[in-house]
Design a protein around this motif. Structure first.
Motif, PDB file in Angstrom:
ATOM      1  N   LYS A  55       7.475  -4.990   1.707  1.00 20.34           N
ATOM      2  CA  LYS A  55       8.750  -5.352   1.072  1.00 20.34           C
ATOM      3  C   LYS A  55       8.447  -6.101  -0.201  1.00 20.34           C
ATOM      4  N   THR A  56       9.359  -6.045  -1.152  1.00 18.26           N
ATOM      5  CA  THR A  56       9.184  -6.893  -2.330  1.00 18.26           C
ATOM      6  C   THR A  56       9.558  -8.315  -1.932  1.00 18.26           C
ATOM      7  N   ARG A  57       8.798  -9.269  -2.461  1.00 12.40           N
ATOM      8  CA  ARG A  57       8.997 -10.659  -2.054  1.00 12.40           C
ATOM      9  C   ARG A  57      10.350 -11.196  -2.515  1.00 12.40           C
ATOM     10  N   GLY A  60      13.358  -8.297  -1.335  1.00 10.73           N
ATOM     11  CA  GLY A  60      13.262  -7.770   0.028  1.00 10.73           C
ATOM     12  C   GLY A  60      13.440  -6.261   0.115  1.00 10.73           C
ATOM     13  N   LYS A  61      13.225  -5.577  -1.019  1.00 11.31           N
ATOM     14  CA  LYS A  61      13.360  -4.111  -1.012  1.00 11.31           C
ATOM     15  C   LYS A  61      12.198  -3.499  -0.210  1.00 11.31           C
ATOM     16  N   ALA A  62      12.553  -2.639   0.746  1.00 12.99           N
ATOM     17  CA  ALA A  62      11.510  -2.036   1.587  1.00 12.99           C
ATOM     18  C   ALA A  62      10.848  -0.874   0.863  1.00 12.99           C
ATOM     19  N   GLY A  81       4.167  13.557  -1.312  1.00 13.59           N
ATOM     20  CA  GLY A  81       5.570  13.144  -1.261  1.00 13.59           C
ATOM     21  C   GLY A  81       6.129  13.093  -2.675  1.00 13.59           C
ATOM     22  N   ALA A  82       7.438  12.989  -2.746  1.00 11.38           N
ATOM     23  CA  ALA A  82       8.082  12.976  -4.061  1.00 11.38           C
ATOM     24  C   ALA A  82       7.772  11.667  -4.776  1.00 11.38           C
ATOM     25  N   SER A  83       8.127  11.616  -6.043  1.00  7.85           N
ATOM     26  CA  SER A  83       7.925  10.403  -6.817  1.00  7.85           C
ATOM     27  C   SER A  83       8.716   9.257  -6.179  1.00  7.85           C
ATOM     28  N   GLY A  84       8.070   8.115  -5.997  1.00  8.63           N
ATOM     29  CA  GLY A  84       8.748   6.959  -5.400  1.00  8.63           C
ATOM     30  C   GLY A  84       8.721   6.965  -3.888  1.00  8.63           C
ATOM     31  N   ALA A  85       8.006   7.923  -3.291  1.00  7.66           N
ATOM     32  CA  ALA A  85       7.985   8.019  -1.824  1.00  7.66           C
ATOM     33  C   ALA A  85       7.199   6.877  -1.187  1.00  7.66           C
ATOM     34  N   GLY A  86       6.271   6.299  -1.940  1.00 11.55           N
ATOM     35  CA  GLY A  86       5.483   5.180  -1.401  1.00 11.55           C
ATOM     36  C   GLY A  86       3.998   5.490  -1.281  1.00 11.55           C
ATOM     37  N   LYS A  87       3.548   6.576  -1.918  1.00 11.98           N
ATOM     38  CA  LYS A  87       2.140   6.981  -1.797  1.00 11.98           C
ATOM     39  C   LYS A  87       1.202   5.912  -2.375  1.00 11.98           C
ATOM     40  N   THR A  88       1.523   5.496  -3.615  1.00 13.73           N
ATOM     41  CA  THR A  88       0.647   4.508  -4.265  1.00 13.73           C
ATOM     42  C   THR A  88       0.673   3.204  -3.489  1.00 13.73           C
ATOM     43  N   THR A  89       1.853   2.830  -3.001  1.00 11.19           N
ATOM     44  CA  THR A  89       1.946   1.583  -2.232  1.00 11.19           C
ATOM     45  C   THR A  89       1.067   1.674  -0.997  1.00 11.19           C
ATOM     46  N   MET A  99      -1.230  -6.010  -4.613  1.00 13.56           N
ATOM     47  CA  MET A  99      -0.149  -6.368  -3.695  1.00 13.56           C
ATOM     48  C   MET A  99       0.646  -7.570  -4.211  1.00 13.56           C
ATOM     49  N   LYS A 100       0.459  -7.863  -5.515  1.00 12.64           N
ATOM     50  CA  LYS A 100       1.177  -9.014  -6.087  1.00 12.64           C
ATOM     51  C   LYS A 100       2.680  -8.818  -5.962  1.00 12.64           C
ATOM     52  N   GLY A 101       3.379  -9.801  -5.490  1.00 15.33           N
ATOM     53  CA  GLY A 101       4.839  -9.730  -5.404  1.00 15.33           C
ATOM     54  C   GLY A 101       5.326  -8.939  -4.192  1.00 15.33           C
ATOM     55  N   LEU A 102       4.389  -8.526  -3.346  1.00 12.76           N
ATOM     56  CA  LEU A 102       4.791  -7.732  -2.168  1.00 12.76           C
ATOM     57  C   LEU A 102       4.390  -8.443  -0.879  1.00 12.76           C
ATOM     58  N   GLU A 103       5.159  -8.173   0.146  1.00 10.60           N
ATOM     59  CA  GLU A 103       4.887  -8.782   1.450  1.00 10.60           C
ATOM     60  C   GLU A 103       4.502  -7.662   2.406  1.00 10.60           C
ATOM     61  N   ASP A 239      -6.828   8.625  -6.628  1.00  6.84           N
ATOM     62  CA  ASP A 239      -5.422   8.627  -7.031  1.00  6.84           C
ATOM     63  C   ASP A 239      -5.171   9.821  -7.949  1.00  6.84           C
ATOM     64  N   GLU A 240      -4.463  10.776  -7.432  1.00  4.05           N
ATOM     65  CA  GLU A 240      -4.119  12.002  -8.156  1.00  4.05           C
ATOM     66  C   GLU A 240      -5.321  12.585  -8.913  1.00  4.05           C
ATOM     67  N   PRO A 241      -6.380  12.940  -8.203  1.00  7.09           N
ATOM     68  CA  PRO A 241      -7.572  13.425  -8.892  1.00  7.09           C
ATOM     69  C   PRO A 241      -7.373  14.754  -9.601  1.00  7.09           C
ATOM     70  N   ILE A 271      -2.179  13.344  -3.738  1.00  5.21           N
ATOM     71  CA  ILE A 271      -2.217  14.659  -4.386  1.00  5.21           C
ATOM     72  C   ILE A 271      -0.807  15.014  -4.824  1.00  5.21           C
ATOM     73  N   HIS A 272      -0.738  15.434  -6.082  1.00  6.30           N
ATOM     74  CA  HIS A 272       0.568  15.737  -6.658  1.00  6.30           C
ATOM     75  C   HIS A 272       0.683  17.244  -6.882  1.00  6.30           C
ATOM     76  N   GLN A 273       1.664  17.851  -6.304  1.00  4.41           N
ATOM     77  CA  GLN A 273       1.959  19.276  -6.521  1.00  4.41           C
ATOM     78  C   GLN A 273       0.728  20.180  -6.566  1.00  4.41           C
TER      79      GLN A 273
HETATM   80  N1  LIG Z   1       5.521  -4.224  -7.029  1.00  2.00           N
HETATM   81  C1  LIG Z   1       6.669  -3.574  -6.862  1.00  2.00           C
HETATM   82  N2  LIG Z   1       7.836  -4.218  -7.000  1.00  2.00           N
HETATM   83  C2  LIG Z   1       9.009  -3.568  -6.837  1.00  2.00           C
HETATM   84  N3  LIG Z   1       9.112  -2.261  -6.528  1.00  2.00           N
HETATM   85  C3  LIG Z   1       7.971  -1.574  -6.388  1.00  2.00           C
HETATM   86  C4  LIG Z   1       6.695  -2.181  -6.546  1.00  2.00           C
HETATM   87  N4  LIG Z   1       5.743  -1.242  -6.345  1.00  2.00           N
HETATM   88  C5  LIG Z   1       6.403  -0.100  -6.069  1.00  2.00           C
HETATM   89  N5  LIG Z   1       7.732  -0.287  -6.091  1.00  2.00           N
HETATM   90  C6  LIG Z   1       8.769   0.705  -5.801  1.00  2.00           C
HETATM   91  O1  LIG Z   1       8.417   1.267  -4.556  1.00  2.00           O
HETATM   92  C7  LIG Z   1       8.685   2.648  -4.541  1.00  2.00           C
HETATM   93  C8  LIG Z   1       7.444   3.418  -4.176  1.00  2.00           C
HETATM   94  O2  LIG Z   1       6.536   3.300  -5.256  1.00  2.00           O
HETATM   95  P1  LIG Z   1       5.144   4.051  -5.261  1.00  2.00           P
HETATM   96  O3  LIG Z   1       4.480   3.731  -6.552  1.00  2.00           O
HETATM   97  O4  LIG Z   1       4.408   3.725  -4.034  1.00  2.00           O
HETATM   98  O5  LIG Z   1       5.612   5.559  -5.228  1.00  2.00           O
HETATM   99  P2  LIG Z   1       4.755   6.896  -5.391  1.00  2.00           P
HETATM  100  O6  LIG Z   1       5.057   7.730  -4.228  1.00  2.00           O
HETATM  101  O7  LIG Z   1       3.334   6.560  -5.628  1.00  2.00           O
HETATM  102  O8  LIG Z   1       5.408   7.495  -6.698  1.00  2.00           O
HETATM  103  P3  LIG Z   1       4.719   8.306  -7.915  1.00  2.00           P
HETATM  104  O9  LIG Z   1       4.288   9.615  -7.382  1.00  2.00           O
HETATM  105  O10 LIG Z   1       5.829   8.443  -8.890  1.00  2.00           O
HETATM  106  O11 LIG Z   1       3.598   7.450  -8.397  1.00  2.00           O
HETATM  107  C9  LIG Z   1       9.246   2.986  -5.901  1.00  2.00           C
HETATM  108  O12 LIG Z   1      10.643   3.011  -5.809  1.00  2.00           O
HETATM  109  C10 LIG Z   1       8.792   1.844  -6.777  1.00  2.00           C
HETATM  110  O13 LIG Z   1       9.697   1.610  -7.818  1.00  2.00           O
END
Ligand SMILES: Nc1ncnc2c1ncn2[C@@H]1O[C@H](COP(=O)(O)OP(=O)(O)OP(=O)(O)O)[C@@H](O)[C@H]1O
Length: 648
Positions: A55-57, A60-62, A81-89, A99-103, A239-241, A271-273
């Motif tokens: 979650k964001t600190r 509290g966005k999940a 997954g689609a953009s914003g799905a949470g892969k990078t997280t 993980m700065k600013g995240l819980e 990351d997206e090699p 992996i993207h597309q």
């Molecule tokens: N530090 C953060 N603070 C607030 N929101 C964040 C943070 N990091 C990621 N997010 C949000 O979390 C969601 C998931 O982000 P993430 O980067 O994990 O997606 P992704 O699947 O890797 O997307 P992409 O393929 O576009 O890189 C997004 O809506 C993003 O805006």
């Protein structure tokens, strides 16, 4: 719609045949694996993550919600997954980075053990936008890149009884066990360049896209892998090699990953597309959507699962593209999209795929970890980094040339402006102005120059530090040493040029003493600039602070007002100003030994008095300048250390 799909592996590929009317026929042939040779000391690694919630600190966005999964030795796992799905997280959670600013809640384990950020010491991370030193060639970069891995890392000594079976491995291990000499390092780099097809560009400069022409995008991507392989990690994140590469190059990169997995390593990549061909090269696919796991299983199972969910893949459609579309929120149809994704996740949570994964997670035993990579020590690291930094400095001739030209021009300009000053009160005044001008010129261009130099490099240093490659002190000392000639020689040249033109006192002792003051003043400005560059995130903020600070120090020089006449509570500040010490040093050096009957002691004392300077203060000035240099270098180190540590 009940769509059955059978999929079976056959030697070297997959054949997936949809048995109903909307028939999908996919035939993929796995490329013959080029034998991986760098497979010594691979310790099997299983990474598990259980009920991860992020979650964001602040708000509290999940970002991730009860995400679990597993990656086993020899597996090549795709996070999709689609953009914003949470892969990078999720990747960041696994690597315990950014993980700065995240819980975070939940556990990540490696071989059954929670090791936190130490995961960096046993894994590699091939970033999407790898940062290199553009002036180095591919081979040079690899040779200097991993001093830790190439010198004393005892990776080859672990788990050898289970892992090392062939002669090639043993041979390579033997080499690694020897404290690696240059020949061994060259051999290893050559092997890796062979394996990754980098021989063609071995002597090409890496370059900087859009700025300096260098190696191609595909070569840069392979170089990223090469860097990671040097430390021979058993676990590799990427990351997206394949993003931004043409299909041939993307296939080559995936083939490299495939080979690495075949050699017993564990690979987890966003992996993207991918094309269908590449999709089926992976052993496991994890689809995320809206921060939740929407699917885990083999590529073939994903096709079956989505058919079972009522989303069969149409004829001639690229499966990953289709699945991703079904897991994305369509802006034109948000409500329906959310409902569809929710349904898919619900179905997934009741399937055997989800259950198998949960059972597997409970059954992972705690096994031996590979040894954490060790730093080879301050001197080895500093030597290697100094070599890298020095090559960078020498290979940036424009930067050296510009600094030198600027100082030559300024030396000539100051010399012409104050040409051969006579020994009368006007000449004395002009000479003092010239000396002050030299101090100012040694300060401003230097201080602002060094700030711009540092900015580009810090992301690379933060990255390498967190990879466990070196101590911050090794980098800092090597960088300061590499800049030392660049930020001393030019100032000395300027002083020498203007010296005789102005007609300053030219006994060799006085010339040397003036040069010593000039070098210390330039170093004061360098160290202060370095400190500000390390302290602030961007050059513009650092400059915003540097302008008033340097202005304040200039005011305290004595030229703009007799410092002893300043209010007592502010007078002490003069002792923090390198302008004050530098100006006094040059003025005292100039006027204390004049061999001219017209020049009486009274006249000399009068000159010094107007600034409150003392005739025997030269040594004090040198000590004052030396202390300032030391103070700012140490402060710069502390600022850099804190900043790099916080950047994880
Ligand atoms: N530090 C953060 N603070 C607030 N929101 C964040 C943070 N990091 C990621 N997010 C949000 O979390 C969601 C998931 O982000 P993430 O980067 O994990 O997606 P992704 O699947 O890797 O997307 P992409 O393929 O576009 O890189 C997004 O809506 C993003 O805006």
């Amino acid at each position: 719609m009940n769509t059955k799909l059978s999929s079976k592996r056959f030697s070297g590929g997959y054949e997936s045949v949809n048995t109903n009317s909307s028939k999908v026929f996919i035939l993929f042939r796995r490329k013959k694996s080029t034998e991986i040779q760098i497979n010594d000391g691979v310790t099997p690694i299983t990474v598990t993550w259980e009920n991860i919630e992020v979650k964001t600190r602040k708000k509290g966005k999940a970002l991730l919600n009860r995400v679990s999964g597993i990656a086993k030795p020899g597996e090549m796992v795709a996070l999709m997954g689609a953009s914003g799905a949470g892969k990078t997280t999720l990747l960041n959670v696994l690597m315990d980075r950014n993980m700065k600013g995240l819980e975070k809640k939940g556990t990540v384990k490696v071989n059954g053990k929670a090791i936190g950020e130490k995961i960096s010491l046993i894994s590699g991370f091939a970033q999407q936008q790898e940062i290199f030193i553009p002036t180095l060639t591919v081979k040079e970069y690899l040779m200097i890149q991993r001093p830790a891995a190439l010198t004393t890392t005892p990776r080859a000594s672990v788990n050898t009884e289970e892992q090392v079976t062939d002669i090639k491995c043993t041979r390579l291990q033997a080499k690694l066990r020897m404290k690696a000499n240059k020949a061994t390092r060259i051999e290893r780099v050559e092997e890796i360049m062979d394996m990754l097809g980098l021989q063609k560009c071995r002597n090409s400069k890496i370059g900087n896209p859009g700025l300096v022409k260098g190696i191609s995008g595909g070569e840069a991507r392979r170089l990223t892998f090469a860097c990671e392989l040097l430390s021979n990690p058993s676990l590799l994140f990427a990351d997206e090699p394949t993003s931004g590469l043409d299909s041939f190059m993307a296939a080559t990169v995936v083939q490299i990953m495939r080979d690495l997995a075949n050699s017993g390593r564990t690979l987890i990549a966003i992996i993207h597309q991918p094309t269908a061909d590449l999709y089926f090269q992976f052993d496991k696919i994890i689809f995320l959507s809206l921060g939740r796991t929407a699917f885990i299983g083999t590529p073939e199972e994903s096709i079956q699962f989505f058919s079972d969910c009522g989303h069969p893949i149409p004829k001639n459609f690229n499966p990953p593209e289709w699945i991703q579309e079904k897991l994305s929120v369509q802006p034109t149809d948000e409500m329906e999209s959310y409902q569809r994704i929710k349904d898919i996740i619900q179905v997934f949570e009741t399937t055997k795929f989800s259950k198998t994964s949960t059972i597997e997670l409970q059954m992972i035993p705690s096994t031996k970890l590979p040894p954490f990579s060790e730093n080879p020590g301050f001197f080895v690291e500093t030597g290697a980094l100094l070599k890298r930094a020095s090559i960078d400095v020498v290979r940036s001739p424009a930067q050296m040339r510009m600094k030198l030209i600027q100082k030559i021009v300024m030396g000539l300009f100051i010399g012409s402006l104050y040409w051969q000053q006579p020994l009368d009160w006007r000449g004395v005044r002009n000479t003092n102005s010239a000396l002050y001008f030299l101090i100012a010129e040694l300060t401003f261009s230097t201080m602002f120059g060094i700030m711009t130099f540092m900015e580009h490099e810090l992301p690379l240093i933060a990255r390498e530090y967190h990879d466990g490659l070196f101590y911050v002190i090794s980098y800092y000392v090597s960088r300061c040493l590499s800049y030392l000639p660049l930020f001393t020689f030019d100032g000395a040249v300027m002083v020498l040029i203007s010296y005789w033109m102005i007609g300053l006192n030219n006994t060799w002792q006085q010339v040397l003493k003036s040069i010593l003051i000039a070098v210390l003043v330039e170093q004061s400005a360098t160290s202060c600039g370095l400190f500000l560059a390390c302290l602030f995130e961007t050059t513009s903020v650092a400059i915003a602070f540097a302008v008033p600070i340097s202005g304040l120090f200039a005011l305290l020089s004595g030229l703009y007002g007799n410092t002893n006449n300043f209010p007592v509570y502010i007078q002490w500040m003069q002792w923090t100003s390198w302008f004050r010490y530098g100006f006094e040093g040059l003025v005292v050096n100039q006027w204390t030994k004049i061999d001219n009957p017209k020049f009486s002691n009274f006249f000399r004392n009068f000159i010094l008095d107007q600034f409150s300077f003392k005739a025997d203060n030269y040594h004090l000035d040198v000590i004052g300048l030396g202390s300032i240099v030391l103070f700012f270098y140490v402060a710069g180190y502390v600022a850099l250390l804190v900043r790099i540590r916080m950047s994880r």
